[in-house]
Enzyme design. Structure first.
Site, PDB file in Angstrom:
ATOM      1  N   ASP A 486      42.492  35.615  50.708  1.00  0.00           N
ATOM      2  CA  ASP A 486      42.201  34.489  50.124  1.00  0.00           C
ATOM      3  C   ASP A 486      42.571  33.266  50.608  1.00  0.00           C
ATOM      4  OD1 ASP A 486      40.200  35.439  48.202  1.00  0.00           O
ATOM      5  OD2 ASP A 486      41.740  35.568  46.619  1.00  0.00           O
TER       6      ASP A 486
HETATM    7  C1  GLC Z   1      44.609  38.381  45.277  1.00  0.00           C
HETATM    8  C2  GLC Z   1      43.125  38.606  44.922  1.00  0.00           C
HETATM    9  C3  GLC Z   1      42.390  39.177  45.875  1.00  0.00           C
HETATM   10  C4  GLC Z   1      42.665  38.728  47.396  1.00  0.00           C
HETATM   11  C5  GLC Z   1      44.110  38.993  47.447  1.00  0.00           C
HETATM   12  C6  GLC Z   1      44.524  38.643  48.869  1.00  0.00           C
HETATM   13  O1  GLC Z   1      45.306  39.681  44.938  1.00  0.00           O
HETATM   14  O2  GLC Z   1      42.922  39.116  43.785  1.00  0.00           O
HETATM   15  O3  GLC Z   1      40.989  38.926  45.811  1.00  0.00           O
HETATM   16  O4  GLC Z   1      41.926  39.544  48.036  1.00  0.00           O
HETATM   17  O5  GLC Z   1      45.104  38.349  46.690  1.00  0.00           O
HETATM   18  O6  GLC Z   1      44.405  37.116  49.282  1.00  0.00           O
HETATM   19  C1  GLC Z   2      46.262  32.474  45.817  1.00  0.00           C
HETATM   20  C2  GLC Z   2      47.180  33.833  45.875  1.00  0.00           C
HETATM   21  C3  GLC Z   2      46.083  34.775  46.364  1.00  0.00           C
HETATM   22  C4  GLC Z   2      44.977  34.996  45.306  1.00  0.00           C
HETATM   23  C5  GLC Z   2      44.338  33.397  45.074  1.00  0.00           C
HETATM   24  C6  GLC Z   2      43.191  33.471  44.085  1.00  0.00           C
HETATM   25  O1  GLC Z   2      45.878  31.648  46.708  1.00  0.00           O
HETATM   26  O2  GLC Z   2      47.975  33.577  47.004  1.00  0.00           O
HETATM   27  O3  GLC Z   2      46.789  36.050  46.382  1.00  0.00           O
HETATM   28  O4  GLC Z   2      43.937  35.896  45.673  1.00  0.00           O
HETATM   29  O5  GLC Z   2      45.500  32.534  44.999  1.00  0.00           O
HETATM   30  O6  GLC Z   2      42.860  32.427  43.656  1.00  0.00           O
END
Ligand code: GLC
Ligand code: GLC
Length: 820
Positions: A486
């Site tokens: 993300d």
């Molecule tokens: C968080 C989110 C997931 C994403 C991950 C890596 O765990 O829930 O959707 O893939 O972060 O950014």
């Molecule tokens: C933040 C976190 C990531 C998560 C995302 C979701 O960026 O670092 O892990 O998946 O928020 O909104």
């Protein structure tokens, strides 16, 4: 290093036993299995909600507060002026004995002080919208004890988000009713709400309080409420401000005497025309009915026994005996338990997820259900339909939806280009587990719009098409807003600290940003899709499916060729191309030369295995990503913010997506190792993030619960490597399960039966698995006399050798002997 221990596993009872309340961080558990849920810490902190932690919060909790873990279900015992709580908090009066046992959907907290024992069993009975709190008071002293007992819950005004901010309204809306020993919370019931909550105890009370400030005293804390300290309830009636529920009960116990009190925190919804019993008086029929079902020790004990049987049945579906307790307890108990929790909560409510931010994630829930599908397949089936209903006609998807409404979340929208592939991933896992192809014929809408329904199979097809129709200059998938990571926001370009990287407008028009992670994910899931189409064509003799299989095979071949041509860096797979077409995750880069996600997915997809790419990439993970606590996400860490990359470079070195050990993606590489047949490497990576191994060595350093995986452990570049964060709600649970159940221990559901294909460390000599699968039950003994890492030499099913390594499915009990 500080190696203090705060608890230990009790495998026989399937519990983790905490013996010191001052754990390095609150260690929590989850109660409830379907509709009514609670979070509970080892000192009884936490809160309850119905289905949705944002829109139906029942009790109030204060995140990130001082003191830590503030708000919960508290029992205060005033024993002749000494005031204490069975869970130590909030009074923190030193106890003579303390123990918290977190079990499967229940928690038991016991405290002793001055010859009195108070033990509370917390659980949500099956099919019940209430939390039971069974308090047992025992006089272990030689004198008569006259105790003044106060219960305490604080109501949340339903919407947990506005509850925390809209005080100009909130302080005027709160309403309660009191009837006998039940306190009802009915804020906003007079207008549009048709639901209320209640807190009941199955005995006569000698007083109560429902107004927080009257009970606590404006300048006091939960640790010293006026009413409790003085041993005098105020019988307050809340009008606005902050309504609470507190019962006051005088308990006299002879030496050796013991008494149970059953408290019930419940939730009710009424039909619109049956809301009121009289003007301004709520209709309490449903509350009365639930109370009636749970108002004696016998009834509660029976409900608890049913809950325990429910978990027995769930944990009997896949059971291993290896003789290694640390492995067995994770496989047989805690990993499966965590999978249920992540299935239920996605990323919504934990002690790190406030319950107001995120609902159910499209990609997250598809992954979670893969860890859960063997437990209760019908629930996984429903989840797949719910998720698919938030897809758009072009195959794109809402990134999240709210569990209460099941509607896509407009605030975050869509455009995460990995999302569609996960629908295939989840659906195929469901069919392979159950053999239920009929799910593909279900009519499922797009964006929940009535009239837009097509078959679920059609949804899978548009999912695949979404990838194929969104390729970039290297014929690799365009990343969109972000892929699984993300924080790799290659089309975001933000200089405004008030902009969210997640939701800010995406400048993907004209973007060249491509993802190797999606490329690998596509190959893995498209191969599954092809296999599915072939199976469908075989089942139905419909040539459309075989044509579709051919069409997709062409796309797979093209994707593999594109990765080999433009996705390989020499020693590992590239991670991405940025907006301008520059490489990310290459030895040419200044920082973050290698990333884990593309290594995981491209090795699982076996891209370039014949040219040695897979082995090289796996070796590079060991060389550059691995450290004492697992594999980091990227290496070296970013040391400065890079405008073109977005959130990933916003984190300090070694944390979260910037070179943290993001446990979720370690299993991808481990599975890559397994597919490559490298059992020793797979095992050593696996054991590093296996909670039971961490538990033994690093309780203090790791901080968070030692019985479950956390999302992130600080990486080697961090100030405190090994420190864990974001426990419980992480895709790690499902992936650890997939890794160990299907790849290491090697029992893999396939359309026609169970495939046995273990990948073991050379030290593994023998183990047995009990596996229920559809209407069959297998006892599988795997022998590895020569210490092989992979490859099944012989399989004997019910005394007869078979060809290949798939046990052909047939109902009934079967014994299987496997020799490596
Ligand atoms: C968080 C989110 C997931 C994403 C991950 C890596 O765990 O829930 O959707 O893939 O972060 O950014
Ligand atoms: C933040 C976190 C990531 C998560 C995302 C979701 O960026 O670092 O892990 O998946 O928020 O909104």
């Amino acid at each position: 290093m500080d190696n203090k221990r705060y608890g230990h596993f009790d495998d026989q009872h399937r519990e983790y036993v905490i013996t010191d309340p001052k754990t390095p961080w609150p260690w929590i558990n989850y109660l409830g299995n379907e509709d009514f849920f609670s979070l509970i810490s080892n000192t009884a902190g936490g809160y309850s909600f119905y289905k949705d932690a944002k829109f139906r919060r029942i009790t109030r909790y204060r995140y990130n507060n001082v003191p830590m873990d503030n708000g919960g279900r508290y029992f205060y015992i005033n024993d002749n002026g000494t005031v204490w709580n069975p869970g130590w908090k909030p009074c923190k009066t030193p106890l003579d004995f303390y123990e918290c046992r977190h079990g499967m959907s229940y928690t038991r907290i016991t405290g002793r002080k001055n010859g009195v024992e108070a033990s509370v069993l917390f659980f949500v009975p099956l099919k019940t919208w209430a939390e039971v709190q069974k308090l047992t008071l025992t006089n272990q002293s030689k004198e008569v004890k006259k105790l003044k007992l106060f219960s305490f819950e604080e109501w949340c005004l339903w919407n947990a988000a506005t509850d925390m901010e809209n005080f100009q309204r909130n302080f005027s809306t709160g309403e309660v009713e009191i009837e006998g020993s039940t306190i009802y919370h009915k804020t906003e019931y007079r207008e549009r709400r048709n639901h209320y909550a209640y807190y009941h105890v199955n005995t006569e009370i000698q007083g109560y309080d429902t107004d927080r400030e009257t009970f606590v005293g404006l300048y006091n804390e939960f640790a010293n409420p006026d009413a409790v300290m003085e041993g005098k309830p105020r019988n307050s009636h809340a009008h606005g401000w902050s309504p609470i529920a507190s019962h006051y009960i005088e308990v006299e116990l002879q030496p050796g005497e013991s008494r149970d009190l059953i408290f019930l925190l419940g939730y009710v919804e009424n039909e619109q025309d049956k809301k009121f019993a009289a003007p301004q008086v709520i209709n309490k029929d449903k509350a009365h009915a639930t109370i009636e079902k749970l108002n004696t020790t016998e009834k509660v004990d029976k409900a608890f026994a049913e809950l325990c049987q429910y978990w027995d049945a769930l944990l009997n579906i896949y059971k291993v005996h290896t003789g290694n307790d640390k492995l067995d307890r994770m496989v047989n108990i805690w990993n499966q338990y965590q999978c249920m929790v992540t299935f239920n909560f996605s990323r919504s409510a934990s002690f790190f997820e406030s319950g107001v931010g995120r609902g159910m994630g499209f990609r997250d829930s598809n992954q979670d259900l893969v860890g859960f599908v063997h437990q209760i397949p019908p629930r996984a089936r429903q989840r797949i339909i719910d998720i698919a209903s938030t897809q758009f006609p072009d195959g794109g998807c809402y990134h999240q939806y709210q569990p209460l409404t099941k509607r896509g979340n407009n605030d975050i929208g869509g455009g995460f280009n990995d999302d569609p592939c996960w629908l295939i991933f989840g659906t195929v896992a469901y069919i392979k587990e159950t053999g239920d192809f009929s799910i593909l014929d279900e009519m499922v809408p797009f964006d929940n719009q009535p009239g837009s329904e097509v078959t679920l199979f059609e949804h899978l097809k548009v999912s695949m098409d979404h990838v194929i129709k969104n390729l970039g200059p290297h014929m690799l998938p365009l990343i969109g807003r972000a892929d699984w990571n993300d924080c790799l926001n290659l089309n975001c370009f933000s200089w405004d600290p008030n902009e969210s990287f997640q939701t800010t407008e995406n400048k993907s028009e004209g973007s060249k940003a491509e993802s190797l992670m999606i490329a690998g994910l596509f190959v893995v899931t498209a191969k599954e899709y092809v296999e599915l189409c072939k199976k469908l064509s075989e089942n139905s003799k419909n040539s459309e499916y075989s044509e579709e299989a051919k069409r997709m095979q062409v796309a797979i071949d093209a994707m593999i060729a594109a990765v080999k041509k433009d996705g390989w860096d020499g020693e590992w797979y590239l991670r991405a191309y940025d907006f301008f077409g520059n490489k990310i995750g290459s030895h040419e880069c200044e920082e973050a030369k290698i990333f884990i996600e593309s290594q995981g997915w491209c090795t699982m997809a076996q891209i370039g295995a014949e040219d040695g790419m897979v082995a090289k990439a796996l070796d590079s993970c060991k060389k550059y990503l691995e450290c004492e606590h697992g594999m980091v996400l990227n290496n070296p860490a970013f040391t400065k913010y890079i405008y073109e990359y977005g959130e990933i470079s916003s984190y300090p070195e070694g944390y979260k997506e910037n070179a943290g050990i993001f446990c979720h993606n370690n299993p991808w590489v481990i599975i890559g190792e397994c597919i490559a047949g490298r059992g020793n490497d797979a095992w050593s990576h696996y054991a590093k993030i296996l909670p039971s191994y961490v538990e033994e060595k690093y309780q203090t350093l790791h901080k968070v619960e030692p019985y479950v995986n956390c999302q992130m452990v600080a990486g080697k570049d961090a100030a405190k490597p090994g420190e864990g964060k974001n426990s419980w709600l992480t895709g790690t649970a499902a992936w650890m399960w997939l890794t160990v159940s299907q790849y290491i221990l090697g029992v893999k559901p396939q359309y026609d039966g169970l495939q046995i294909d273990p990948c073991l460390p050379t030290t593994a000599k023998e183990y047995t698995i009990q596996r229920k699968f559809r209407d069959a039950e297998y006892t599988i003994t795997v022998k590895n006399p020569d210490g092989k890492e992979s490859g099944v030499k012989q399989m004997i099913v019910d005394g007869k050798p078979i060809d290949g390594n798939i046990i052909p499915y047939s109902a009934g009990k079967h014994a299987v002997e496997v020799t490596m």
